[in-house]
Design an enzyme around this catalytic site. Sequence first.
Site, PDB file in Angstrom:
ATOM      1  N   SER A  67       0.809  -1.223   0.000  1.00 49.37           N
ATOM      2  CA  SER A  67       0.000   0.000   0.000  1.00 49.37           C
ATOM      3  C   SER A  67       0.844   1.277   0.000  1.00 49.37           C
ATOM      4  O   SER A  67       1.665   1.480  -0.881  1.00 49.37           O
ATOM      5  CB  SER A  67      -0.942  -0.059   1.199  1.00 49.37           C
ATOM      6  OG  SER A  67      -1.800   1.022   1.233  1.00 49.37           O
ATOM      7  N   ARG A 519      -4.214   4.827  21.057  1.00 52.94           N
ATOM      8  CA  ARG A 519      -4.400   3.395  20.762  1.00 52.94           C
ATOM      9  C   ARG A 519      -3.100   2.836  20.189  1.00 52.94           C
ATOM     10  O   ARG A 519      -2.319   3.581  19.588  1.00 52.94           O
ATOM     11  CB  ARG A 519      -5.554   3.162  19.774  1.00 52.94           C
ATOM     12  CG  ARG A 519      -5.403   3.926  18.482  1.00 52.94           C
ATOM     13  CD  ARG A 519      -6.497   3.576  17.482  1.00 52.94           C
ATOM     14  NE  ARG A 519      -6.203   2.338  16.760  1.00 52.94           N
ATOM     15  CZ  ARG A 519      -5.383   2.248  15.712  1.00 52.94           C
ATOM     16  NH1 ARG A 519      -4.748   3.316  15.251  1.00 52.94           N
ATOM     17  NH2 ARG A 519      -5.176   1.100  15.129  1.00 52.94           N
TER      18      ARG A 519
HETATM   19  P1  NG1 Z   1      -2.836   1.636  12.299  1.00 54.48           P
HETATM   20  O1  NG1 Z   1      -1.359   1.566  12.096  1.00 54.48           O
HETATM   21  O2  NG1 Z   1      -3.434   0.476  13.055  1.00 54.48           O
HETATM   22  O3  NG1 Z   1      -3.238   2.982  12.873  1.00 54.48           O
HETATM   23  C1  NG1 Z   1      -3.274   2.345   9.717  1.00 54.48           C
HETATM   24  C2  NG1 Z   1      -4.395   3.354   9.544  1.00 54.48           C
HETATM   25  C3  NG1 Z   1      -5.710   2.593   9.418  1.00 54.48           C
HETATM   26  C4  NG1 Z   1      -5.670   1.573   8.290  1.00 54.48           C
HETATM   27  C5  NG1 Z   1      -4.423   0.698   8.437  1.00 54.48           C
HETATM   28  C6  NG1 Z   1      -4.234  -0.253   7.279  1.00 54.48           C
HETATM   29  C7  NG1 Z   1      -4.618   5.571  10.580  1.00 54.48           C
HETATM   30  C8  NG1 Z   1      -4.651   6.346  11.848  1.00 54.48           C
HETATM   31  N1  NG1 Z   1      -4.468   4.249  10.723  1.00 54.48           N
HETATM   32  O4  NG1 Z   1      -3.548   1.553  10.858  1.00 54.48           O
HETATM   33  O5  NG1 Z   1      -6.746   3.506   9.233  1.00 54.48           O
HETATM   34  O6  NG1 Z   1      -5.736   2.212   7.037  1.00 54.48           O
HETATM   35  O7  NG1 Z   1      -3.225   1.495   8.585  1.00 54.48           O
HETATM   36  O8  NG1 Z   1      -3.526   0.257   6.206  1.00 54.48           O
HETATM   37  O9  NG1 Z   1      -4.731   6.141   9.484  1.00 54.48           O
HETATM   38 ZN    ZN Z   2      -3.632   1.221   0.162  1.00 56.50          ZN
END
Ligand code: NG1
Ligand code: ZN
Length: 555
Positions: A67, A519
């Site tokens: 991604s 979190r």
């Molecule tokens: P984490 O690293 O758990 O915060 C991030 C994005 C999620 C989601 C995932 C998967 C933020 C704050 N968090 O997760 O929304 O897109 O990556 O790619 O944007």
């Molecule tokens: Zn993506």
Amino acid sequence: MNEEQSSVILNTSSRFSPPQGVKLSYGTAGFRADASLLQSTVYRVGILAALRSLKTKSVIGVMITASHNQVSDNGVKIADPSGGMLSQHWEPFADALANATSPHQLVKLINEFVEKENIPFDGIRPAEVLLGRDTRPSGDDLLEAARQGVTSIIGAVALDMGILTTPQLHWMVRARNKGLKASEQDYFEQLSSSFRYLLDLIPSERSKLGGANEKLVVDGANGVGGVKLKALEKLLSGLVIEVRNSSEDGGVLNDGVGADYVQKEKVVPHGFGSKDAGIRCASLDGDADRLVYFSVQPESNGTIDLVDGDKILSLFSLFIREQLSILNEKEDIKNLHQARLGVVQTAYANGASTGYLKQLGLEVELTPTGVKYLHEKAAEFDIGIYFEANGHGTVLFSEYFTGWLEARSNELSSGSKGSEAEKAALRLLAVSKLINQAVGDALSGLLLVEVILQHMEWSIHRWNDLYHDLPSRQLKVKVADRTAVVTANAETVVVSPPGLQEAINEETAKYPHGRSFVRPSGTEDVVRVYAEASTQETADSLANSVAKLVDRFLG
Ligand code: NG1
Ligand code: ZN
């Protein structure tokens, strides 16, 4: 599993040694790591995908992508029969397979799981797995590892679909399992024809010469999305798109470009500048499942007005709500079904967006971060719209409501578009075909935004003015053990370590319009801090104070 099957896995798996001293976890978005560490993991995910196909008697997808991460990373995730994410029930098995230390342990784990899950090895329906990858240079070798994993299950078929966006692969899996046409060309045709249909349904008194008709400039993150958008554009009329930062332009994937960069940094991506002031611009992420819009501020030093996932959600909600109310107002439609519309966000949604949606009278639900949670919640409605602030989201239509819309559409005599209520039903049906219901899709989302702006005769500025974001700040804190942070109520409250939530409350109460939560990240080894307040200075100050609290409780 019989002897022959076990020995095939033993033989092939010995070619793929797992990395030493690395613990891999399926996480919110599959396995992700430096590409050099992933050969054995991807091979094993290939096996898991074939088993999942046997178990569900359906086509399964494997996507090789990391991604928005840097180009040297890669990753792998599974698309379930619905086109959605792998069932959470199988994630622990994925973790166990990836971390098996030897071929023998791997075979033992598979044997136990096959027995526990009652996976049929009867040869009645062979496993079938679609493989796709993004433009990362490591993708080719990893795809081959996945292919070997799939075909180490005797009789299983692996189909290499080539370089795709993540949502294209999910769409193909969903379409295949519904018995529909499922090639890339079918994808492009479905999107372009439903887009054209929606354009034709714009009330004729609207001039179609509003601000929305100027060209759209798209930042492709130097990834796969730009290439696919150019292919799609060839089938479109009524929209002029200029693509910059496409993978063939030679720039580095996700480096100073793309939706993640634009949304987090709130600055222009490479290739954009003051010459673009006022123009409607959009940015995709590296595998084109996220979309944000922006416009460059005049005479600024690269600062932008960001139109994020929350505002895309608001635009979709407004349009769909309008069509539903036309349907419900008019009495000339048979068997009226009062559809339940719901919107789903996470705690990262800007407070102003949640306030705006509630003030529209919509049901707003909050789930933990991660699209699998949002998707599941949105599926409870006749029409469920979900978005993360970062631009990942889509619209889901229940089977019942889609059937109802189809019946209305079939009742219309050919050539006639019928009454206002019937037109509203046709628009909703076209939205259900345009939007990728398997997963968030930047290309289909972009076309829906564009047609709604034309329908409303809105410029990007009018859209951005729907409400004004509260100033916010996101920070990351490195701690010894991020799993020590345990949250509840869709991640808005910390339940452990004890005392941290009370300390956050005390701090937040000092700020007008203050809101803050913390979190553990599911994709990085950090605790994330989010804060909102009435000015940027106070949002920054609240985020800093809460980050210090995290450090004090966990450092
Ligand atoms: P984490 O690293 O758990 O915060 C991030 C994005 C999620 C989601 C995932 C998967 C933020 C704050 N968090 O997760 O929304 O897109 O990556 O790619 O944007
Ligand atoms: Zn993506």
